[in-house]
Design a protein around this motif. Structure first.
Motif, PDB file in Angstrom:
ATOM      1  N   ILE A   1       9.165   7.316  -5.710  1.00  0.00           N
ATOM      2  CA  ILE A   1      10.052   6.407  -4.972  1.00  0.00           C
ATOM      3  C   ILE A   1       9.367   5.072  -4.653  1.00  0.00           C
ATOM      4  CG2 ILE A   1      11.276   6.190  -2.762  1.00  0.00           C
ATOM      5  CD1 ILE A   1      11.355   9.275  -2.730  1.00  0.00           C
ATOM      6  N   ILE A   2      10.198   4.024  -4.606  1.00  0.00           N
ATOM      7  CA  ILE A   2       9.678   2.720  -4.190  1.00  0.00           C
ATOM      8  C   ILE A   2      10.724   2.043  -3.297  1.00  0.00           C
ATOM      9  CG2 ILE A   2      10.536   1.437  -6.199  1.00  0.00           C
ATOM     10  CD1 ILE A   2       7.814   0.021  -6.220  1.00  0.00           C
ATOM     11  N   PHE A   3      10.249   1.310  -2.289  1.00  0.00           N
ATOM     12  CA  PHE A   3      11.166   0.579  -1.402  1.00  0.00           C
ATOM     13  C   PHE A   3      11.034  -0.915  -1.692  1.00  0.00           C
ATOM     14  CE2 PHE A   3      11.054   4.616   0.554  1.00  0.00           C
ATOM     15  CZ  PHE A   3      12.212   4.739   1.307  1.00  0.00           C
ATOM     16  N   ALA A   4      12.102  -1.517  -2.195  1.00  0.00           N
ATOM     17  CA  ALA A   4      12.087  -2.953  -2.495  1.00  0.00           C
ATOM     18  C   ALA A   4      11.941  -3.723  -1.188  1.00  0.00           C
ATOM     19  CB  ALA A   4      13.388  -3.348  -3.195  1.00  0.00           C
TER      20      ALA A   4
ATOM     21  N   LEU B   1      12.397   1.649   5.312  1.00  0.00           N
ATOM     22  CA  LEU B   1      11.131   2.387   5.252  1.00  0.00           C
ATOM     23  C   LEU B   1      10.482   2.417   6.633  1.00  0.00           C
ATOM     24  CD1 LEU B   1       9.003   3.882   3.595  1.00  0.00           C
ATOM     25  CD2 LEU B   1       7.958   1.685   3.049  1.00  0.00           C
ATOM     26  N   GLU B   2      10.486   1.272   7.311  1.00  0.00           N
ATOM     27  CA  GLU B   2       9.907   1.206   8.657  1.00  0.00           C
ATOM     28  C   GLU B   2      10.563   2.220   9.584  1.00  0.00           C
ATOM     29  OE1 GLU B   2       9.077  -3.506   9.186  1.00  0.00           O
ATOM     30  OE2 GLU B   2       9.481  -2.343  10.991  1.00  0.00           O
ATOM     31  N   SER B   3      11.902   2.240   9.567  1.00  0.00           N
ATOM     32  CA  SER B   3      12.587   3.118  10.527  1.00  0.00           C
ATOM     33  C   SER B   3      12.368   4.594  10.172  1.00  0.00           C
ATOM     34  CB  SER B   3      14.075   2.787  10.610  1.00  0.00           C
ATOM     35  OG  SER B   3      14.690   3.131   9.400  1.00  0.00           O
ATOM     36  N   ARG B   4      12.174   4.876   8.898  1.00  0.00           N
ATOM     37  CA  ARG B   4      11.934   6.277   8.531  1.00  0.00           C
ATOM     38  C   ARG B   4      10.515   6.727   8.890  1.00  0.00           C
ATOM     39  NH1 ARG B   4      15.064   6.955   2.745  1.00  0.00           N
ATOM     40  NH2 ARG B   4      17.141   6.563   3.572  1.00  0.00           N
ATOM     41  N   LEU B   5       9.573   5.781   8.877  1.00  0.00           N
ATOM     42  CA  LEU B   5       8.174   6.169   9.130  1.00  0.00           C
ATOM     43  C   LEU B   5       7.751   6.036  10.590  1.00  0.00           C
ATOM     44  CD1 LEU B   5       6.292   4.867   5.968  1.00  0.00           C
ATOM     45  CD2 LEU B   5       7.216   7.137   6.424  1.00  0.00           C
ATOM     46  N   ARG B   6       8.514   5.258  11.369  1.00  0.00           N
ATOM     47  CA  ARG B   6       8.117   5.048  12.762  1.00  0.00           C
ATOM     48  C   ARG B   6       7.919   6.359  13.543  1.00  0.00           C
ATOM     49  NH1 ARG B   6       6.793   0.485  14.341  1.00  0.00           N
ATOM     50  NH2 ARG B   6       7.857  -1.301  13.431  1.00  0.00           N
ATOM     51  N   PRO B   7       8.835   7.336  13.387  1.00  0.00           N
ATOM     52  CA  PRO B   7       8.623   8.601  14.112  1.00  0.00           C
ATOM     53  C   PRO B   7       7.306   9.281  13.729  1.00  0.00           C
ATOM     54  CG  PRO B   7      10.857   8.494  13.235  1.00  0.00           C
ATOM     55  CD  PRO B   7      10.115   7.315  12.671  1.00  0.00           C
ATOM     56  N   ARG B   8       6.843   9.089  12.494  1.00  0.00           N
ATOM     57  CA  ARG B   8       5.567   9.700  12.073  1.00  0.00           C
ATOM     58  C   ARG B   8       4.407   8.993  12.783  1.00  0.00           C
ATOM     59  NH1 ARG B   8       5.988  13.888  12.070  1.00  0.00           N
ATOM     60  NH2 ARG B   8       3.878  14.121  11.306  1.00  0.00           N
TER      61      ARG B   8
ATOM     62  N   LEU C   1       0.840  -1.212   0.000  1.00  0.00           N
ATOM     63  CA  LEU C   1       0.000   0.000   0.000  1.00  0.00           C
ATOM     64  C   LEU C   1       0.869   1.253   0.000  1.00  0.00           C
ATOM     65  CD1 LEU C   1      -2.756  -0.899   2.655  1.00  0.00           C
ATOM     66  CD2 LEU C   1      -3.108  -0.515   0.204  1.00  0.00           C
ATOM     67  N   LEU C   2       1.863   1.265   0.890  1.00  0.00           N
ATOM     68  CA  LEU C   2       2.724   2.462   0.990  1.00  0.00           C
ATOM     69  C   LEU C   2       3.542   2.648  -0.284  1.00  0.00           C
ATOM     70  CD1 LEU C   2       3.692   2.169   4.741  1.00  0.00           C
ATOM     71  CD2 LEU C   2       2.496   4.102   3.684  1.00  0.00           C
ATOM     72  N   ASN C   3       4.011   1.546  -0.859  1.00  0.00           N
ATOM     73  CA  ASN C   3       4.783   1.653  -2.102  1.00  0.00           C
ATOM     74  C   ASN C   3       3.932   2.226  -3.232  1.00  0.00           C
ATOM     75  OD1 ASN C   3       7.492   1.131  -1.810  1.00  0.00           O
ATOM     76  ND2 ASN C   3       7.236  -1.085  -1.881  1.00  0.00           N
ATOM     77  N   ASP C   4       2.658   1.821  -3.310  1.00  0.00           N
ATOM     78  CA  ASP C   4       1.753   2.365  -4.339  1.00  0.00           C
ATOM     79  C   ASP C   4       1.651   3.878  -4.193  1.00  0.00           C
ATOM     80  OD1 ASP C   4       1.095   0.146  -5.647  1.00  0.00           O
ATOM     81  OD2 ASP C   4      -0.974  -0.006  -4.901  1.00  0.00           O
TER      82      ASP C   4
END
Ligand SMILES: C[S@@+](CC[C@H](N)C(=O)[O-])C[C@H]1O[C@@H](n2cnc3c(N)ncnc32)[C@H](O)[C@@H]1O
Length: 273
Positions: A19-22, A29-36, A8-11
């Motif tokens: 951008i896409i995270f393989a 991606l998890e570590s970048r979004l966790r603070p949000r 879902l997030l990649n879409d």
């Protein structure tokens, strides 16, 4: 982050930012979004996706946070400067002959991060002014991260950004103080910086067609669909004969019939047919 949440997030990331995270980058991606998630008191990445997708008003402001969180903004002055040399030593004559606006060489830095790339380009243009005597170089630079755009507008740097610059060049191009290096106004003049998205041609804010586009170390993070959209936008923004420069590990050979590879010294650029 589950498979479904990653998809879902990649879409969303691919259609909004390119951008896409393989699978192998899931933890990044998890570590970048966790603070949000923590800031918004959300329990899952699915809830975060829904917040981005559907929340009124907040969805838009959270998308700015998202762009800040997921982008890799690594850059420094004079990065891959052999391309600047090739441009000014080998291509500038042809660019002047076919310029869309005589007297002006118009360049774009797409995905400019904190400004090191467009400012380096501007420094090269000034050092090579004799090759285009009487012509002005105008550089439109943009990035999708508002934090990077603010940093670029400030034009103030730490030593990390100067790792490719000799001590003599530092003295020549920067004023130093408070442990920071401030680019001298004459090297900032002619560079316009704005918030913009490579996927949205209208956001480039160009007053006329471009002679040269630099988009380096950005498209490596893009999904294939977004890569195709990005290069179609570049082809549309460039005047015929204009040049596109990508990072050394990036190639679009065979992806866009309007952009043909050309050798300039030791580098490959793409010419708008
Ligand atoms: C790794 S940096 C490269 C900076 C510079 N071009 C260089 O080569 O040193 C990539 C930059 O591209 C920006 N970026 C990523 N996707 C973008 C998009 N869709 N539109 C505009 N900028 C984007 C990021 O925010 C980041 O600042």
């Amino acid at each position: 982050m589950s498979d479904e949440e990653l998809a879902l997030l990649n879409d969303l990331l691919s259609s909004e930012l390119g951008i896409i995270f393989a699978e192998s980058k899931r933890e990044i991606l998890e570590s970048r979004l966790r603070p949000r998630l923590a800031a918004l008191r959300l329990r899952s990445f699915r809830d975060y996706y829904l917040q981005l997708q559907y929340a009124n008003g907040d969805g838009a402001s959270e998308r700015r946070e998202l762009a800040r969180a997921v982008t890799n903004n690594e850059t420094y002055f004079f990065r891959e400067s052999y391309q600047f040399e090739a441009l000014f030593e080998q291509a500038i004559g042809g660019i002047k002959d076919h310029s869309a606006q005589p007297g002006v060489i118009r360049m774009i830095s797409a995905g400019c991060s904190s400004g090191e790339e467009p400012y380096s380009l501007n420094i090269f243009a000034r050092e090579n002014a004799f090759r285009a005597f009487g012509w002005s170089v105008e550089i439109d630079a943009f990035d999708v991260s508002d934090a990077r755009v603010r940093a670029a507008c400030a034009g103030s740097y730490t030593e990390t950004s100067l790792r490719g610059v000799s001590p003599e060049q530092v003295q020549r191009y920067f004023h130093s103080g408070d442990g920071r290096y401030h680019l001298k106004p004459m090297y900032r003049a002619g560079v316009r910086i704005r918030l913009g998205n490579i996927l949205d041609r209208a956001s480039y804010g160009l007053p006329a067609m471009a002679d040269v586009i630099f988009c380096r170390n950005v498209l490596i993070y893009f999904s294939e669909t977004s890569l195709r959209r990005a290069i179609a936008n570049f082809a549309e923004a460039l005047r015929p004969g204009g040049l596109l420069f990508l990072g050394h590990s990036e190639s679009i050979i065979g992806l866009c019939p309007d952009l043909e590879p050309v050798r300039l010294g030791s580098c490959i650029a793409y010419r708008r047919v």
